[in-house]
Design a protein around this motif. Sequence first.
Motif, mmCIF file in Angstrom:
data_model
loop_
_atom_site.group_PDB
_atom_site.id
_atom_site.type_symbol
_atom_site.label_atom_id
_atom_site.label_comp_id
_atom_site.label_asym_id
_atom_site.label_seq_id
_atom_site.Cartn_x
_atom_site.Cartn_y
_atom_site.Cartn_z
ATOM 1 N N PHE A 35 0.712 -1.319 -0.071
ATOM 2 C CA PHE A 35 -0.076 -0.145 0.086
ATOM 3 C C PHE A 35 1.049 1.358 0.069
ATOM 4 O O PHE A 35 0.591 2.313 -0.822
ATOM 5 N N ARG A 37 3.819 1.544 -1.361
ATOM 6 C CA ARG A 37 4.413 1.828 -2.620
ATOM 7 C C ARG A 37 3.403 2.373 -3.566
ATOM 8 O O ARG A 37 3.775 3.417 -4.521
ATOM 9 N N ILE A 38 1.973 1.848 -3.530
ATOM 10 C CA ILE A 38 0.975 2.276 -4.262
ATOM 11 C C ILE A 38 0.698 3.768 -4.061
ATOM 12 O O ILE A 38 0.705 4.642 -4.913
ATOM 13 N N THR A 42 1.415 7.066 -6.416
ATOM 14 C CA THR A 42 -0.007 7.666 -7.185
ATOM 15 C C THR A 42 0.342 9.360 -6.603
ATOM 16 O O THR A 42 -0.209 10.146 -7.526
#
Length: 355
Positions: A35, A37-38, A42
């Motif tokens: 999560f 890294r996401i 983004t």
Amino acid sequence: MKKKLSRKDTIFRGFVLFIVIFAIIIGCGALAGLFTRIILFTTGHDPADEPIYGQSLTWLILIALLLLVRYYLKYGNITKHIDSFNTVIHVLDKIAKGDYKARLKEPFNEHKSFGELVKSVNNMAADLEQLENMRQEFISNVSHEIQSPLASIRGFAQVLQSNDPLSPEEKKLYLSIIESESARLSKLSDSLLQLAVLESESMRLQPRPYRLDKQLRDLILASEPLWRSKKVVMEAFLDEVTCTLDEDRISQVWINLLHNSIKFTPEGGKIRVELHQHGEAIEVQVADTGIGISEQDQQRIFERFHKADQSRERSNQGSGLGLSIAKKIVDLHGGDIRVRNTPGAGTTFTVTLPN
């Protein structure tokens, strides 16, 4: 009262709990890293440029995931689910050890899957209990059927061996009884063996084409000494029918039904045998003007060792296996056998077979 756990069980449960907690932490850590890294990707941040920001975010997500897991463990009825499975396992263990009266009593109304599981376990236990009762009844009936003729044989043999003077007529009578009871034992043994063969998985029918009307006519003539000695009027209305059945097995059905009718039809009565073909089905009826069978006994007439009239004289009693054998043979052929009668006015057995 809860059962006290042994030291071995306590250590085992502690080890399992440690493994579960460790797996949860590892899993939550992996999800937190994913999560993070996401989120960084983004938002346009590079984890390598801002390691402290990334690590902080990872720890925050990990803590949030662990709190969610804790909340679910506390309020998600996990403990109840585990206890429910433990109850199911406990009952299954009792059933496996022979306690077929064991049942699951918890409703599980809010969980349909558990409810279905409970219903299946209880149905299985009920079926096993019924089978066990049938087994016990079968053993009891076999023992009774064997002990009765053995007692007669032993008793009359002792009389013959005694020093008491016996007339030739008495000796002849006692010997005839011994012979009769020996034949009764032999017939019982043959019937039990036949049932065992019919119920074995290795049992294979050997169907072949033959004239069913000829078979019935021959069996009626073969039993003529029996029905003629009682002055029974025998009527046969047989259509010409060629069938493809196991001739030897099916002949046992007709023999059992004919002998049953002759046995319980009073002197001067009437027996009527009919054979008709209706499309792809063959129908055979054996009707008599005998003593009939009560409605209550009709429900159990095809059970092993069941005798509709326990008050009959012993000379008229069989082993109670003839109709069971007949039904088993008919069932193996994919057919059906039914009984219809009026007590005191006769009985009609109807056998329907595919052709």
